[in-house]
Motif scaffolding. Structure first.
Motif, PDB file in Angstrom:
ATOM      1  N   PHE A  76       0.705  -1.083  -0.034  1.00 51.50           N
ATOM      2  CA  PHE A  76      -0.027  -0.007   0.087  1.00 51.50           C
ATOM      3  C   PHE A  76       0.777   1.342   0.007  1.00 51.50           C
ATOM      4  N   HIS A  97      -2.179  -6.466  -5.236  1.00 48.47           N
ATOM      5  CA  HIS A  97      -2.695  -7.630  -5.763  1.00 48.47           C
ATOM      6  C   HIS A  97      -1.976  -8.694  -6.360  1.00 48.47           C
ATOM      7  N   ASN A 102      -1.086 -11.580   2.427  1.00 48.90           N
ATOM      8  CA  ASN A 102      -2.450 -11.105   2.736  1.00 48.90           C
ATOM      9  C   ASN A 102      -2.452 -10.277   4.057  1.00 48.90           C
ATOM     10  N   PHE A 105      -6.972  -6.822   8.769  1.00 47.66           N
ATOM     11  CA  PHE A 105      -6.760  -5.273   8.968  1.00 47.66           C
ATOM     12  C   PHE A 105      -7.301  -4.750  10.218  1.00 47.66           C
ATOM     13  N   PHE A 111     -16.372  -6.739   3.827  1.00 48.39           N
ATOM     14  CA  PHE A 111     -17.209  -6.081   3.090  1.00 48.39           C
ATOM     15  C   PHE A 111     -18.720  -6.139   3.408  1.00 48.39           C
ATOM     16  N   HIS A 113     -21.514  -5.702   2.186  1.00 46.94           N
ATOM     17  CA  HIS A 113     -22.595  -6.070   1.087  1.00 46.94           C
ATOM     18  C   HIS A 113     -22.648  -7.284   0.702  1.00 46.94           C
ATOM     19  N   TYR A 122     -13.755 -14.243  -1.427  1.00 46.00           N
ATOM     20  CA  TYR A 122     -13.372 -13.050  -2.167  1.00 46.00           C
ATOM     21  C   TYR A 122     -11.846 -13.207  -3.128  1.00 46.00           C
ATOM     22  N   GLN A 126     -11.182 -13.705  -7.021  1.00 47.73           N
ATOM     23  CA  GLN A 126     -10.266 -12.876  -7.798  1.00 47.73           C
ATOM     24  C   GLN A 126      -9.261 -13.861  -8.483  1.00 47.73           C
TER      25      GLN A 126
ATOM     26  N   LEU B 206     -11.191   3.436   2.942  1.00 44.46           N
ATOM     27  CA  LEU B 206     -10.001   3.131   2.421  1.00 44.46           C
ATOM     28  C   LEU B 206      -9.506   1.757   2.632  1.00 44.46           C
ATOM     29  N   SER B 207      -9.831   1.211   3.820  1.00 45.89           N
ATOM     30  CA  SER B 207      -9.617  -0.014   4.092  1.00 45.89           C
ATOM     31  C   SER B 207     -10.214  -1.224   3.321  1.00 45.89           C
ATOM     32  N   LEU B 208     -11.370  -0.526   3.031  1.00 49.28           N
ATOM     33  CA  LEU B 208     -12.116  -1.832   2.157  1.00 49.28           C
ATOM     34  C   LEU B 208     -11.725  -1.729   0.693  1.00 49.28           C
ATOM     35  N   GLU B 210      -8.384  -1.074   0.268  1.00 53.95           N
ATOM     36  CA  GLU B 210      -7.122  -2.003   0.413  1.00 53.95           C
ATOM     37  C   GLU B 210      -7.390  -3.429   0.614  1.00 53.95           C
ATOM     38  N   ALA B 211      -8.375  -3.802   1.363  1.00 50.46           N
ATOM     39  CA  ALA B 211      -8.846  -5.118   1.577  1.00 50.46           C
ATOM     40  C   ALA B 211      -8.870  -6.071   0.096  1.00 50.46           C
ATOM     41  N   SER B 212      -9.807  -5.191  -0.739  1.00 49.32           N
ATOM     42  CA  SER B 212     -10.058  -5.762  -1.853  1.00 49.32           C
ATOM     43  C   SER B 212      -8.690  -6.173  -2.672  1.00 49.32           C
ATOM     44  N   LYS B 213      -7.839  -5.025  -2.787  1.00 53.45           N
ATOM     45  CA  LYS B 213      -6.639  -5.246  -3.443  1.00 53.45           C
ATOM     46  C   LYS B 213      -5.777  -6.221  -2.797  1.00 53.45           C
ATOM     47  N   ASP B 214      -5.730  -6.237  -1.586  1.00 56.08           N
ATOM     48  CA  ASP B 214      -4.926  -7.107  -0.690  1.00 56.08           C
ATOM     49  C   ASP B 214      -5.115  -8.736  -1.151  1.00 56.08           C
ATOM     50  N   LEU B 215      -6.553  -8.872  -1.297  1.00 57.68           N
ATOM     51  CA  LEU B 215      -6.959 -10.022  -1.622  1.00 57.68           C
ATOM     52  C   LEU B 215      -6.933 -10.598  -3.243  1.00 57.68           C
ATOM     53  N   ALA B 217      -7.691  -8.241  -5.950  1.00 59.78           N
ATOM     54  CA  ALA B 217      -8.214  -7.483  -7.189  1.00 59.78           C
ATOM     55  C   ALA B 217      -7.450  -6.303  -7.606  1.00 59.78           C
ATOM     56  N   THR B 222     -11.895  -3.959  -8.164  1.00 58.68           N
ATOM     57  CA  THR B 222     -12.033  -3.167  -6.969  1.00 58.68           C
ATOM     58  C   THR B 222     -13.405  -2.320  -6.774  1.00 58.68           C
ATOM     59  N   HIS B 225     -16.583  -4.264  -7.767  1.00 59.17           N
ATOM     60  CA  HIS B 225     -17.145  -5.164  -6.805  1.00 59.17           C
ATOM     61  C   HIS B 225     -17.141  -4.548  -5.546  1.00 59.17           C
ATOM     62  N   ILE B 226     -16.255  -3.627  -5.030  1.00 58.87           N
ATOM     63  CA  ILE B 226     -16.443  -3.170  -3.839  1.00 58.87           C
ATOM     64  C   ILE B 226     -17.032  -1.539  -3.760  1.00 58.87           C
ATOM     65  N   LEU B 230     -20.996  -0.589  -2.987  1.00 53.95           N
ATOM     66  CA  LEU B 230     -21.271   0.332  -1.568  1.00 53.95           C
ATOM     67  C   LEU B 230     -21.632   1.571  -1.746  1.00 53.95           C
TER      68      LEU B 230
END
Lengths: 408, 322
Positions: A76, A97, A102, A105, A111, A113, A122, A126, B206-208, B210-215, B217, B222, B225-226, B230
């Motif tokens: 990041f 990515h 991993n 946080f 997420f 939703h 998730y 991906q 931001l953390s959501l 970042e979590a997506s990219k971390d996983l 995406a 991102t 899907h995120i 939202l």
């Protein structure tokens, strides 16, 4: 374990192949990594090698650079200088990515939703994994954290501890080489935090994945880590296992930051193992820092190393004896804590396990004694800076949780 | 809101022992909490439901002679037939075209802009950028629209620039057309879309992302899907906030549209004010309301069906017996 790090002169050029043979999957190597924000240096030329399968904690007060270090590992943030290798691969410029790393946080970042199962899935989606395989792996991952029955719920329907487990399952589903944990237990209450500490440690040893754990809670770091890196102002003050950090702190800052310490000032005599103080001579077996004969110094001794007694102990068996007056006794459950006034303006804290503790009343004349193995001498200047820093940290609320954990 | 109320509730509990509640002179506290909503629903009944009810009632009547505006002694659907006759129907079609096209154009401009403003623009510039969106909005609606008359006139500024650049030969002839109305409404309603979208994107922490990219995406994944799911509430609010007033707008159409760019709002106003035919005007208004409700529902259905494959792919049910 602690193989020597080849000291590579740091330059901007990639070191992709360098050491690739010796660094197995899960090894993390930082070399002179620096990160600046404007004029402030968040991380100041850190070098660190984390072995594959190791549980390493980055411990320090807020603003010490531990989270920035973690974010650079996750991708990041990009360092301004230095190199980072994960599993022998240079990751400078590699986006998050595309890293086999991993993160769990701080606020879980589930997420909202998506259902719990969809959250955990998730990472696999991906990677375009087939639906049947996703189903199996998600079930397995939820089973690992004992949350299978919650698969169809939403994150908001879960408690903090449950969300924490889901965040863990989600981060582990892709079987990363390294798992980064950013104060994951910070939002949990004490009992749950202790449970999760145990579970995390068990999980880590079972999976054999490298864990890099950021925390400001020394209790957490001490209980789980193979090694702890104590950080301050963007630098690593000491990198060692819990015993070494607790018993042989590298400097006065570490001594004061981890656990509690009594600091006594004095002057080093001809023998650097002997210090003259207003309370008499103090002896130590180990001496750290550059102590010159006749220089001002501080002796650090832990409260649990100090014994309090009503009679003067024989000085032959105990090299350090200081007389004083008992001004406070407090009950901490398994231990009793004694506050002893020594000299005019000094107090000494002692903690004794309850069955062994003497029955003393406030106002009694007492003798405090401790062995020469439990004392560390530090240069006075270093100790003063450390005490000032710790006093400052004590003001911020994050540090106060540490104060509580000390008393446990 | 909830937390504030809870805090007040908690404070009340702490400051008063339970026995105090039953003490004399405290009975007013037992009034139902719904009393708080009284001003809102009183307003709604008096100024929304009652007028709409009257309009619906009038629409079944007729215009009695030269000087009457409406009469309801004979009820019929004739005014609806009249409202949907070819001349007026063309205006409804035109309104729908401007409404849908305008909303889509505004959406296309606002989504990237609000995304950038909320998530990418430097924090210290954000206030200024938001102000730049807002300030034109503080100017009178009519004045802003008349301003476009000057710009879009055949011998106006815009026309001259285009001619100088050689993009058009001869003066620009878009004044008093549908295009002019479209330009006007896009300009007028843009902030109503940008603001809710900005708030919606801003709330995607931001953390959501970042979590997506971390996983694993990438940026697009991102966003799709995120971030976008939202921000959906903001998207819906923005679309409704733009589309509904835009469909009923009659100032922009009057000032920039002329005869060729006529819109339903203007047509309704004409029936009430010029033709003094309240019955026909009411029927037209009801048709307009139904058109808005119908198209909004249709748009919602299309959006729901359009995102269905994505949700179906995401959907995961574990067949576990436990």
């Amino acid at each position: 374990m602690s193989a020597t790090i080849p000291v590579v002169p740091v330059s901007g050029e990639p070191t992709r192949n360098k050491g690739a043979q010796t660094e197995e999957t899960g090894t993390v190597v930082l070399e002179s990594v620096t990160k600046r924000y404007g004029t402030a240096t968040a991380v100041d030329s850190i070098s660190l090698r984390v072995e594959a399968g190791e549980f390493l904690s980055l411990l320090g007060p807020s603003g010490c650079g531990k989270t920035t270090t973690l974010r650079m590992l996750a991708g990041f943030e990009q360092p301004d200088a230095g190199s980072i290798r994960i599993s022998g691969q240079n990751v400078i410029g590699v986006p998050p990515h595309r890293r086999n790393v991993n993160t769990v946080f701080q606020a879980y970042a589930l997420f909202p939703h998506m259902s719990i199962a969809e959250n955990v899935a998730y990472g696999l989606r991906q990677k375009r994994v087939g639906k049947q395989e996703i189903r199996e792996k998600v079930t397995e991952a939820l089973d690992m954290v004992q949350m299978v029955s919650f698969a169809d719920r939403r994150p908001t329907q879960l408690s903090g501890g449950q969300q924490q487990r889901i965040a863990l399952a989600r981060a582990l589903i892709n079987r990363p080489a390294v798992l980064l944990l950013d104060e994951p237990l910070g939002a949990l209450d004490r009992q749950l935090r202790e449970e999760m500490q145990l579970e995390l440690k068990l999980l880590q040893s079972r999976l054999g994945i490298t864990f890099i754990f950021v925390t400001h809670d020394q209790g957490e770091a001490l209980s789980m880590s193979d090694r702890i890196a104590i950080m301050r102002d963007g630098r690593i003050e000491q990198l060692a296992n819990a015993d070494t950090i607790y018993d042989s702190p590298a400097n006065a800052y570490v001594a004061g930051f981890v656990g509690q310490q009594n600091f006594l000032s004095g002057r080093i005599g001809v023998d650097p193992h002997v210090m003259d103080t207003e309370f008499g001579q103090l002896r130590a077996t180990t001496v750290t820092g550059e102590l010159i004969v006749g220089s001002d110094a501080q002796a650090a001794v832990r409260p649990e190393a100090v014994t309090v007694s009503a009679e003067e102990p024989a000085s032959v068996t105990t090299p350090n004896v200081v007389p004083g007056e008992l001004i406070g006794v407090s009950h901490l459950g398994e231990t009793l804590q004694f506050l002893v006034q020594i000299g005019h303006e000094h107090t000494l804290l002692a903690r004794l396990p309850r069955p062994a503790a003497p029955r003393l009343a406030v106002g009694d004349r007492v003798w405090c004694s401790w062995s020469d193995e439990s004392v560390n001498f530090f240069p006075a200047k270093q100790a003063a800076a450390a005490k000032a820093k710790i006093a400052k940290d004590a003001v911020d609320p994050a540090a106060s949780t540490r104060a509580i954990s000390i008393k446990e | 809101m909830t937390t504030q109320l809870e805090a007040i509730g908690a404070a009340a509990l702490q400051s008063e022992p339970p026995s105090a509640a039953s003490a004399p002179g405290r009975d007013w506290k037992r009034l139902p909490r719904a009393i708080l909503a009284f001003p809102a629903w009183a307003w709604l009944i008096a100024f929304f439901l009652a007028p709409v009810g009257m309009v619906i009632w009038f629409s079944f009547g007729y215009k009695p002679g030269m000087f009457g505006t409406h009469a309801n002694d004979v009820l019929s659907l004739d005014r609806y037939a009249e409202a949907l006759s070819p001349t007026f129907f063309a205006t409804f079609q035109n309104t729908l075209w401007v409404g849908v096209t305008g909303t889509l154009i505004i959406l296309a401009i606002s989504v990237p802009f609000a995304y950038w403003l909320a998530l990418k623009a430097p924090m210290r510039h954000r206030g200024i950028l938001l102000a730049m969106v807002m300030i034109p909005f503080w100017t009178n609606f009519l004045i802003r629209t008349i301003g476009w008359q000057i710009i879009l006139a055949p011998e106006g500024f815009f026309s001259q620039v285009l001619q100088t650049l050689g993009i058009t030969d001869g003066p620009l002839e878009i004044m008093f057309t549908r295009t002019a109305v479209l330009i006007g409404v896009v300009y007028n309603y843009l902030p109503l879309m940008v603001l809710p979208l900005f708030v919606a994107f801003d709330r995607v922490t931001l953390s959501l992302r970042e979590a997506s990219k971390d996983l694993g995406a990438g940026r697009w994944s991102t966003f799709l899907h995120i971030t976008l799911p939202l921000a959906k509430p903001g998207l819906i609010v923005g679309v409704l906030l733009v589309y509904i007033p835009l469909m009923g707008d009659y100032i922009t159409a009057t000032v920039l549209g002329g005869a060729k760019g006529n819109m339903a709002g203007q047509m309704v106003a004409n029936q009430f004010q010029t033709a003094q035919n309240w019955a026909l005007g009411s029927a037209m208004a009801v048709v307009l309301i139904l058109t808005i409700l119908g198209t909004a529902a249709l748009a919602g259905l299309i959006a729901w069906l359009g995102t269905w494959p994505m949700r179906a792919r995401r959907r995961l049910v574990l067949g576990v017996e436990k």
